[in-house]
Design a protein around this motif. Structure first.
Motif, mmCIF file in Angstrom:
data_model
loop_
_atom_site.group_PDB
_atom_site.id
_atom_site.type_symbol
_atom_site.label_atom_id
_atom_site.label_comp_id
_atom_site.label_asym_id
_atom_site.label_seq_id
_atom_site.Cartn_x
_atom_site.Cartn_y
_atom_site.Cartn_z
ATOM 1 N N GLU A 168 0.820 -1.220 0.000
ATOM 2 C CA GLU A 168 0.000 0.000 0.000
ATOM 3 C C GLU A 168 0.852 1.267 0.000
ATOM 4 O O GLU A 168 0.316 2.376 -0.024
ATOM 5 C CB GLU A 168 -0.910 0.013 1.239
ATOM 6 C CG GLU A 168 -1.945 -1.096 1.285
ATOM 7 C CD GLU A 168 -1.334 -2.433 1.700
ATOM 8 O OE1 GLU A 168 -1.867 -3.481 1.289
ATOM 9 O OE2 GLU A 168 -0.323 -2.404 2.436
ATOM 10 N N GLY A 169 2.179 1.091 0.021
ATOM 11 C CA GLY A 169 3.058 2.245 -0.033
ATOM 12 C C GLY A 169 3.494 2.782 1.317
ATOM 13 O O GLY A 169 4.189 3.800 1.385
ATOM 14 N N ARG A 170 3.082 2.123 2.410
ATOM 15 C CA ARG A 170 3.530 2.567 3.727
ATOM 16 C C ARG A 170 4.996 2.202 3.939
ATOM 17 O O ARG A 170 5.438 1.124 3.563
ATOM 18 C CB ARG A 170 2.684 1.929 4.828
ATOM 19 C CG ARG A 170 1.306 2.562 4.982
ATOM 20 C CD ARG A 170 0.645 2.038 6.257
ATOM 21 N NE ARG A 170 -0.635 2.677 6.505
ATOM 22 C CZ ARG A 170 -0.788 3.819 7.146
ATOM 23 N NH1 ARG A 170 0.277 4.456 7.590
ATOM 24 N NH2 ARG A 170 -1.990 4.333 7.340
ATOM 25 N N ARG A 171 5.718 3.098 4.585
ATOM 26 C CA ARG A 171 7.136 2.884 4.852
ATOM 27 C C ARG A 171 7.355 2.997 6.357
ATOM 28 O O ARG A 171 6.928 3.966 6.988
ATOM 29 C CB ARG A 171 7.963 3.939 4.119
ATOM 30 C CG ARG A 171 9.480 3.792 4.226
ATOM 31 C CD ARG A 171 10.129 4.807 3.284
ATOM 32 N NE ARG A 171 11.585 4.762 3.334
ATOM 33 C CZ ARG A 171 12.337 5.547 4.100
ATOM 34 N NH1 ARG A 171 11.758 6.428 4.895
ATOM 35 N NH2 ARG A 171 13.655 5.462 4.067
ATOM 36 N N ARG A 172 8.000 1.978 6.942
ATOM 37 C CA ARG A 172 8.268 2.030 8.368
ATOM 38 C C ARG A 172 9.600 1.357 8.660
ATOM 39 O O ARG A 172 10.070 0.499 7.901
ATOM 40 C CB ARG A 172 7.136 1.379 9.161
ATOM 41 C CG ARG A 172 6.920 -0.086 8.833
ATOM 42 C CD ARG A 172 5.588 -0.607 9.345
ATOM 43 N NE ARG A 172 5.442 -0.530 10.792
ATOM 44 C CZ ARG A 172 4.493 -1.181 11.466
ATOM 45 N NH1 ARG A 172 3.606 -1.937 10.809
ATOM 46 N NH2 ARG A 172 4.426 -1.082 12.758
ATOM 47 N N ARG A 173 10.179 1.732 9.766
ATOM 48 C CA ARG A 173 11.495 1.219 10.113
ATOM 49 C C ARG A 173 11.394 -0.213 10.614
ATOM 50 O O ARG A 173 10.480 -0.563 11.359
ATOM 51 C CB ARG A 173 12.114 2.086 11.210
ATOM 52 C CG ARG A 173 13.614 1.939 11.351
ATOM 53 C CD ARG A 173 14.179 2.981 12.295
ATOM 54 N NE ARG A 173 15.560 3.309 11.955
ATOM 55 C CZ ARG A 173 16.283 4.233 12.574
ATOM 56 N NH1 ARG A 173 15.758 4.932 13.556
ATOM 57 N NH2 ARG A 173 17.526 4.473 12.209
ATOM 58 N N LEU A 174 12.337 -1.029 10.189
ATOM 59 C CA LEU A 174 12.464 -2.407 10.654
ATOM 60 C C LEU A 174 13.827 -2.549 11.313
ATOM 61 O O LEU A 174 14.859 -2.431 10.648
ATOM 62 C CB LEU A 174 12.321 -3.387 9.485
ATOM 63 C CG LEU A 174 12.576 -4.862 9.811
ATOM 64 C CD1 LEU A 174 11.546 -5.387 10.818
ATOM 65 C CD2 LEU A 174 12.567 -5.707 8.535
ATOM 66 N N ILE A 175 13.825 -2.772 12.618
ATOM 67 C CA ILE A 175 15.064 -2.904 13.385
ATOM 68 C C ILE A 175 15.245 -4.382 13.713
ATOM 69 O O ILE A 175 14.420 -4.978 14.410
ATOM 70 C CB ILE A 175 15.003 -2.073 14.672
ATOM 71 C CG1 ILE A 175 14.751 -0.598 14.339
ATOM 72 C CG2 ILE A 175 16.284 -2.232 15.480
ATOM 73 C CD1 ILE A 175 14.513 0.283 15.556
ATOM 74 N N VAL A 176 16.316 -4.969 13.214
ATOM 75 C CA VAL A 176 16.554 -6.398 13.406
ATOM 76 C C VAL A 176 17.739 -6.557 14.358
ATOM 77 O O VAL A 176 18.855 -6.113 14.072
ATOM 78 C CB VAL A 176 16.826 -7.109 12.070
ATOM 79 C CG1 VAL A 176 16.995 -8.605 12.300
ATOM 80 C CG2 VAL A 176 15.691 -6.843 11.095
ATOM 81 N N SER A 177 17.461 -7.194 15.485
ATOM 82 C CA SER A 177 18.437 -7.303 16.575
ATOM 83 C C SER A 177 18.807 -8.759 16.829
ATOM 84 O O SER A 177 17.988 -9.657 16.636
ATOM 85 C CB SER A 177 17.827 -6.700 17.852
ATOM 86 O OG SER A 177 18.597 -7.010 19.004
ATOM 87 N N PRO A 178 20.025 -8.996 17.326
ATOM 88 C CA PRO A 178 20.374 -10.367 17.724
ATOM 89 C C PRO A 178 19.685 -10.780 19.024
ATOM 90 O O PRO A 178 19.657 -11.961 19.360
ATOM 91 C CB PRO A 178 21.889 -10.306 17.905
ATOM 92 C CG PRO A 178 22.150 -8.887 18.303
ATOM 93 C CD PRO A 178 21.154 -8.069 17.515
#
Length: 632
Positions: free
Chosen positions: A111-121
């Motif tokens: 749908e065009g939404r942009r959001r941050r994805l934080i990938v942690s150990p």
């Protein structure tokens, strides 16, 4: 980096709180349980006031707030593309692949939404071996070449001494910057920023270009003649000489490249510092057109005051060079304060994320019957999420940078903070909840990237589940001889073990009774309370005859500490040289807190007999690397 890691004082006994309070949709707890297991209800007026301060999040917050996850996690997100940090585009569908890269990415939905994805150990980096080290109030560690205050060249000398003794780390007070004006803030735990360092710690003679300027070294060294650390006089002298060096040298291409690499974050700091010199250290009182970093008029101000802005950026470059040289290959555990000054640079830059009209503190408890107000404005939890956690990320990363370790002051603040409304006392506050799991995962990600260990200061009233969450994320607990009921040999392995902190008595001050005498002088408690407190602490030094020499008390305390199986053993330089006075006495306003120099110069520390005995004791303790097996 190899390990060969307020002030916010502890508030009560470090026992877990097991009650689960009712939390409303604003994140406010309706009640709280103190260290004596007594329940308290928050006044409705306080709840109403805090609700107004917090406000309502936007209806679509959950659709745009960052997602914090680990490789292999299921996500409440259907098929989407992720633009990774390195520019690679990967598709996901309901879960993160097990090999998904760690880092800060951007997720784009169909749908065009942009959001941050934080990938942690999910877990912090930890060294393999046990180790010991020195806790240092750097401002207090003066040498013969210091200009009134311990500096980064003195840190380098301490690091070399520690390495020669077999120590593997130094734990230092926060080095964060304050307003560059007269009336210098003495407390390292109320900085103007948690992202940049204090130029008071520069060794002026080692700044690039210093060789071409008359430094008037004798006048600088004379600043150490006083019995206290006079930050105003030190800053006035250092600023004048540093400004002459800057205009004579300017840093050249090396500084220009570094400044460009730092980007807008450094520019904002330098701009704030330049405005402070003209309009004062409280941005709320500045001309209206300068009160917001994005103001169109700000660009014109920077252009007109480019030299001063450049000077403050150059100071940070010089600090970066000297800090790197000072730490070398040793782990230096830097301290992250719980907050920052409400009129400071971080508050100016992140004013839309901060709560107005409240400050952070601690409720009344067995340690302080009035409660505490530490003066820092808190971040509003939902606004922090809406800002993609950037204020928190930048603070953790900057404090951890280049050193190999981080100590998080009042780590319970990642879970909940005691908010004190303006106009009331600390007793009129309430706890406000934070997204602890996300914040801990961010700490773990930054730790993993920097190969930096993390210690959480979990002293005071510790809520049930906090230490379990810390252990799950690889954050070391913090255990003190003065606080623990169990013998050090029974302390946990995943911890930093110590005798005292900057807010508590030194061994010498306790054993001689001088600390109680000073507390009596400053009226910090009744005679009965003071004697009861001293007696309780002395119980932690068994096996000593009354009237034994103070050196034996110091040695005995460190012999006990050496029996702890904890991963890190930390001793203060104050204890090792028999200092009577603690660095800070909470609750006092007429005492020179944070301004007491060590009684022994840095050059003379290696030959100090008591210090050498403490070092040998802890070295022998960590050489015996037998620690309990998991579950033992």
């Amino acid at each position: 980096m190899p390990l060969c890691a307020a002030a916010a004082p502890p508030s009560g006994e470090d026992q877990p709180v097991t009650s689960t309070p009712t939390t409303d949709e604003w994140g406010i707890d309706a009640g709280w349980l103190d260290a004596l297991d007594e329940e308290h209800e928050v006044a409705q007026a306080t709840i109403d006031q805090l609700r107004e301060v917090i406000g309502q999040p936007p209806a679509d917050l959950e659709e745009r707030a960052p997602i914090v996850a680990r490789p292999g996690d299921a996500l409440e997100v259907d098929r989407a593309d992720v633009v990774c940090e390195d520019g690679e585009v990967r598709s996901i569908d309901g879960e993160l692949p097990a090999d998904f890269p760690l880092g800060y990415h951007w997720l784009s939905s169909p749908e065009g939404r942009r959001r941050r994805l934080i990938v942690s150990p999910g877990r912090c980096w930890l060294p393999e071996d046990r180790a010991w080290g020195w806790a240092v109030q750097l401002y207090a560690a003066r040498s013969r070449d210091s200009w009134g205050i311990g500096d980064l060249a003195d840190l380098r000398a301490l690091r070399r001494m520690a390495a020669d003794q077999g120590a593997s780390f130094l734990l230092i007070n926060p080095l964060h910057a304050v307003a560059p004006t007269p009336g210098q803030e003495a407390s390292p735990y109320l900085p103007a920023t948690r992202r940049f360092r204090n130029p008071l710690y520069l060794r002026v003679a080692e700044v690039p270009g210093a060789e071409n300027v008359d430094l008037e070294e004798d006048a600088g060294r004379a600043l150490s003649d006083g019995s206290l650390i006079d930050r105003d006089a030190i800053w006035a002298r250092k600023r004048e000489v540093l400004m002459r060096i800057f205009f004579a040298h300017g840093g050249g291409e090396a500084f220009a490249r570094w400044r460009e690499e730092q980007g807008q974050t450094l520019q904002d700091w330098a701009t704030w510092a330049a405005i402070v010199e003209e309009h004062g250290g409280e941005w709320h009182t500045w001309p209206a057109e300068l009160r917001r970093p994005e103001s169109p008029e700000l660009a014109a101000y920077v252009e007109q005051h480019g030299a001063v802005v450049g000077f403050h950026a150059w100071l940070q470059w010089a600090l970066d060079l000297q800090f790197t040289a000072a730490t070398g290959d040793m782990t230096v555990i830097q301290d992250l304060p719980i907050g920052f000054a409400g009129g400071g640079a971080d508050a100016w830059a992140w004013q839309d994320v901060l709560a107005e009209g409240v400050s952070v503190g601690a409720p009344p408890d067995a340690f302080n019957s009035q409660g505490q107000d530490w003066g820092s404005p808190p971040l509003i939890p939902w606004r922090l999420r809406d800002a993609d956690y950037e204020p928190f990320i930048q603070s953790i990363r900057a404090t951890m940078a280049g050193a190999g370790g981080l100590r998080i002051d009042h780590v319970m603040g990642l879970f909940r903070l005691w908010w004190v409304p303006s106009g009331g006392t600390a007793a009129d506050g309430a706890y406000v909840r934070y997204p602890a799991e996300d914040l801990l995962d961010i700490v773990a990600l930054e730790s993993s990237r920097a190969q930096a260990l993390v210690v959480g200061e979990d002293l005071g009233t510790v809520e049930d589940g906090v230490r379990e969450a810390m252990a799950e994320h690889g954050v070391l607990s913090y255990r003190l001889l003065w606080f623990e009921d169990d013998a050090p040999a029974e302390w946990p392995a995943d911890a930093m073990a110590a005798i005292t902190t900057h807010d508590l008595p030194t061994v010498t001050g306790l054993w001689t009774g001088e600390d109680v005498e000073e507390q009596r002088e400053h009226g910090t408690g009744t005679e009965e309370e003071l004697q009861r407190g001293r007696t309780a602490l002395l119980e932690h030094l068994p096996g000593l005859a009354e009237g034994a020499p103070v050196e034996k008390a110091v040695t005995r305390a460190h012999e006990l500490l050496a029996t702890a199986p904890s991963k890190l053993l930390s001793a203060t330089l104050d204890d090792a040289v028999g200092e009577l006075r603690r660095p800070n006495m909470p609750g006092t306003v007429d005492r020179p807190n944070w301004s007491l120099p060590l009684p022994v110069l840095v050059e003379d520390l290696p030959g100090h007999p008591l210090l050498q005995e403490v070092a040998a004791t802890l070295a022998a303790g960590t050489a015996n690397d037998r620690r309990p097996a998991p579950g033992e």
